[in-house]
Scaffold this motif. Structure first.
Motif, PDB file in Angstrom:
ATOM      1  N   MET A 123      -0.170  -2.476  -3.044  1.00 33.18           N
ATOM      2  CA  MET A 123       0.144  -1.071  -3.294  1.00 33.18           C
ATOM      3  C   MET A 123      -0.553  -0.574  -4.559  1.00 33.18           C
ATOM      4  O   MET A 123      -1.108   0.526  -4.594  1.00 33.18           O
ATOM      5  CB  MET A 123       1.660  -0.942  -3.437  1.00 33.18           C
ATOM      6  N   ALA A 137      -3.807   8.427   2.001  1.00 30.42           N
ATOM      7  CA  ALA A 137      -2.679   7.918   1.241  1.00 30.42           C
ATOM      8  C   ALA A 137      -1.481   7.698   2.139  1.00 30.42           C
ATOM      9  O   ALA A 137      -1.138   8.550   2.949  1.00 30.42           O
ATOM     10  CB  ALA A 137      -2.324   8.890   0.125  1.00 30.42           C
ATOM     11  N   GLU A 138      -0.879   6.545   1.994  1.00 30.14           N
ATOM     12  CA  GLU A 138       0.261   6.252   2.852  1.00 30.14           C
ATOM     13  C   GLU A 138       1.517   6.887   2.292  1.00 30.14           C
ATOM     14  O   GLU A 138       1.726   6.908   1.085  1.00 30.14           O
ATOM     15  CB  GLU A 138       0.449   4.741   2.963  1.00 30.14           C
ATOM     16  N   GLU A 139       2.330   7.375   3.199  1.00 27.51           N
ATOM     17  CA  GLU A 139       3.605   7.951   2.794  1.00 27.51           C
ATOM     18  C   GLU A 139       4.497   6.800   2.353  1.00 27.51           C
ATOM     19  O   GLU A 139       4.623   5.794   3.025  1.00 27.51           O
ATOM     20  CB  GLU A 139       4.216   8.649   4.016  1.00 27.51           C
ATOM     21  N   GLU A 140       5.064   6.921   1.194  1.00 27.05           N
ATOM     22  CA  GLU A 140       5.974   5.860   0.801  1.00 27.05           C
ATOM     23  C   GLU A 140       7.256   6.455   0.270  1.00 27.05           C
ATOM     24  O   GLU A 140       7.306   7.596  -0.149  1.00 27.05           O
ATOM     25  CB  GLU A 140       5.355   4.949  -0.230  1.00 27.05           C
ATOM     26  N   GLY A 199      11.208   5.524  -1.737  1.00 32.93           N
ATOM     27  CA  GLY A 199      11.881   4.604  -2.627  1.00 32.93           C
ATOM     28  C   GLY A 199      11.358   4.687  -4.045  1.00 32.93           C
ATOM     29  O   GLY A 199      10.255   5.127  -4.302  1.00 32.93           O
ATOM     30  N   GLU A 200      12.221   4.281  -4.966  1.00 25.89           N
ATOM     31  CA  GLU A 200      11.854   4.296  -6.369  1.00 25.89           C
ATOM     32  C   GLU A 200      12.171   2.944  -6.973  1.00 25.89           C
ATOM     33  O   GLU A 200      12.808   2.109  -6.340  1.00 25.89           O
ATOM     34  CB  GLU A 200      12.665   5.369  -7.094  1.00 25.89           C
ATOM     35  N   ARG A 215      10.788  -0.512  -1.327  1.00 25.75           N
ATOM     36  CA  ARG A 215       9.537   0.227  -1.215  1.00 25.75           C
ATOM     37  C   ARG A 215       8.515  -0.489  -0.350  1.00 25.75           C
ATOM     38  O   ARG A 215       7.400  -0.009  -0.167  1.00 25.75           O
ATOM     39  CB  ARG A 215       8.926   0.417  -2.610  1.00 25.75           C
TER      40      ARG A 215
END
Lengths: 335, 320
Positions: free
Chosen positions: A251, A264-267, A269-270, A286
């Motif tokens: 990542m 860009a990949e949708e991601e 979570g934090e 994530r």
């Protein structure tokens, strides 16, 4: 090769307590083990809050580890004699991220660079002057800058002053805490090249901290990727960049190399909170490869061969792609 | 249609040490619905240009000597205080670099957003709350986060909230001044994607300011390269990326290491940007340029048009 610094199972936690308040405990670093060989560079990469800086604060002895031990040339730093302790502090230096706040605005450049020598009390004025002059030449500062103040310089020049101050005692180990993030691209290269040249000449050991994997790869021999206070991947630069095994490393590398927003990949979570730690792998929330095992069992750092260590349950079953190539050739053109 | 036209803007900053020539003859136009990028190193005048566009120049002591900034045909530099209050926020707004500085630590996000909305639109508290929740949703900010204080949230979340605040007033022009510099690389992408999507959805023009070529190339349709208070090259993204003409643009691209591969040595640009205390007679990049001739040092280069969008300010190109 001997290790300059070795961290063995270091933990660090801070407790937060107050009147009529439940005491909470945040585990900032968990089981960190690192070795830095003499004359090499260790790169620490990770997002903000991953514990990179706390690790170096431990090495600088600004913080004490809650658990675990720190060795300097094979000696436990807690048991150093007064003389060795002094030697240690002279031998471990640091360059900070922001050269606008790390230099005293009321001191002249010459005084700033000479201060570490003055504090030791071992040198006379002539010697100090001589060494200041020679170090300034080495880092590419003109001799007549001695009388000027930091405010008269640009960011890149200030960072050179900070580097000169760190190098003047010929330290064994220099900790570089994001030394180029605050600088412009055109200057960034100058400083990176300078750091590399100094290392080739003096055989200095570096610990290089950055969130940018490309800059870390430029200088480092080994890289430790940190996430949420743990090391998730650790190994030689080639292994980490070209043969990576941890989804977080992927990542980091891929988000740096995206050129088109639609790529860009949708991601989601934090980063989890240190006061409310999740069960299992901290990255599971994530991670697109996460399984039930990841959400329940914390993975341990395992050696997958040749000193390449990964903390991931699926390290062997998933294939990750790397987009970075290491091409250690001299540039063809110089501008 | 151009929503904004900056024409031959020259601005100076009076300091104790004398006059600083911050902006030297800058001209560009931003179309409706477009994302226009300004790229340059620190101190090149990117932020000062954006402050002038917002009409803040008087407040920061910047004096426009000549030129005009036309927003829908009206000169921003001639706005009255009252008109400026209407203009800021409602018609043109800015997203700053550090979201922590843009928000008040003593009030909740909700309080601050409602205050902003009601300052610019005549709506009741309830309606304002509705608008707030709507825009927050489009920026994927959860409702519960709105009751938090700024220190309780992460940088990425705060930057999204600032974005929501700006968008809640539906401005026609948004300036984003290095909005991702304070964010982590992994968060940066998410944020850029969101910003790009909203810019399309809300049909606003976006001026995106950054020193990061990668970020600019992802976001912008047209890009201007700024150096020492001058725009040295303008063009579409493809023009600039595949056929950069100005030596500074070329050097900047090489120094950035765009492919991300790791080399033995970094490419650098030797020297430093010129001192802005003195008026530069020739090309500002001449001192660092390998192609520079005496003519470059003594006289200003003309603007050369390569195609409809692509212009460059370089004597070498003009001579060819």
């Amino acid at each position: 090769m001997s290790n300059v610094i070795e961290l063995k199972n270091v933990d660090k936690s801070y407790t937060n307590s107050g009147f009529l308040k439940k005491t909470t405990c945040a585990h900032i670093l968990k089981n960190i083990s690192l070795q830095v060989e003499k004359g090499t560079t260790l790169g620490l990469v990770g997002e903000s809050g991953s514990g990179k800086t706390t690790t170096t604060r431990m090495i600088l002895r600004q913080e004490k580890p809650t658990n675990g031990e720190l060795f300097y040339e094979g000696k436990n730093v807690e048991e150093l004699t007064k003389e060795v302790e002094e030697e240690y502090r002279n031998n471990v230096q640091v360059v900070f991220q922001n050269p606008y706040s790390s230099l005293n605005p009321k001191m002249r450049v010459g005084e700033i660079i000479a201060e570490p020598l003055v504090i030791t009390g071992k040198y006379n004025k002539e010697e100090i002057k001589k060494r200041v002059r020679s170090i300034m030449e080495k880092v590419g500062l003109a001799q007549d800058y001695v009388e000027r103040f930091p405010s008269e310089f640009s960011g890149g020049q200030r960072q050179r002053i900070a580097i000169a101050r760190a190098l003047i005692q010929n330290p064994q180990l220099v900790i570089l805490d994001e030394p180029v993030s605050a600088l412009d691209v055109s200057v960034r290269g100058q400083i990176m090249n300078l750091l590399k040249r100094v290392q080739e000449k003096n055989k200095t050991t570096y610990i290089f901290i950055s969130h940018d994997i490309a800059t870390v790869g430029f200088l480092s021999d080994t890289i430790a990727v940190m996430y949420f206070g743990t090391i998730v991947e650790y190994g030689k630069t080639e292994d980490i960049l070209e043969n990576l095994r941890h989804p977080y490393t992927e990542m980091l590398i891929s988000s740096d190399s995206v050129r088109n927003l639609s790529e860009a990949e949708e991601e989601s979570g934090e980063i989890p909170s240190h006061y409310d730690e999740p069960k299992g792998c901290p990255f599971a929330g994530r991670c697109k490869y996460a399984t039930d095992e990841c959400r329940n069992v914390t993975p341990q750092l395992k050696d997958i061969g040749d000193g390449h260590k990964v903390a991931c349950h699926n390290a062997e079953s998933i294939t990750l792609k790397s987009v970075v190539k290491i091409n250690r050739r001299k540039p063809e053109y110089q501008i | 249609m151009n929503i904004l036209e900056v024409k031959n803007l020259v601005s100076q900053l009076n300091t104790e040490d004398g006059v600083l020539h911050i902006i030297n003859d800058v001209s560009f136009a931003v179309k409706e619905d477009e994302c226009f990028g300004i790229i340059g190193e620190s101190g090149c005048g990117k932020t000062m240009t954006s402050m002038s566009i917002l009409g803040y120049s008087d407040r920061i002591g910047l004096k426009a000597v000549s030129g005009e900034i036309l927003f829908k045909g009206e000169d921003v530099l001639k706005f009255s205080k009252k008109r400026l209050r209407e203009y800021n926020g409602k018609e043109a707004a800015i997203i700053l670099q550090d979201p922590m500085q843009a928000l008040d630590p003593l009030f909740t996000i909700k309080d601050q957003m409602i205050e902003t909305i009601r300052r610019h639109q005549k709506v009741s508290k309830k309606e304002a709350e509705k608008i707030m929740i709507e825009t927050a949703e489009s920026l994927s900010v959860a409702k519960e986060k709105l009751n938090c204080y700024p220190h309780q949230l992460s940088g990425g979340m705060l930057q999204r909230i600032v974005g929501a605040m700006v968008l809640s007033c539906r401005p026609k022009l948004i300036i984003a001044d290095e909005p991702t510099t304070a964010l982590d690389v992994t968060i940066q992408l998410q944020y850029l994607k969101l910003l790009k999507r909203l810019q399309k959805e809300y049909h606003t023009a976006l001026i995106f300011i950054s020193h990061d070529i990668k970020v600019i190339s992802m976001m912008c349709d047209r890009i201007a390269v700024m150096y020492a208070g001058e725009i040295v090259e303008t063009g579409t993204r493809d023009d600039l990326f595949y056929h950069p003409k100005h030596p500074y643009t070329q050097a900047l691209f090489k120094a950035t290491n765009i492919d991300g591969n790791i080399r033995e040595r970094y490419e650098t640009i030797d020297g430093a940007p010129p001192n802005l205390k003195e008026e530069i007679a020739g090309c500002p990049f001449a001192e660092r340029c390998q192609y520079a001739t005496d003519a470059c040092i003594s006289g200003k280069p003309e603007v050369v048009k390569i195609n409809d969008e692509h212009t460059v300010k370089c004597r070498r190109i003009a001579d060819e």
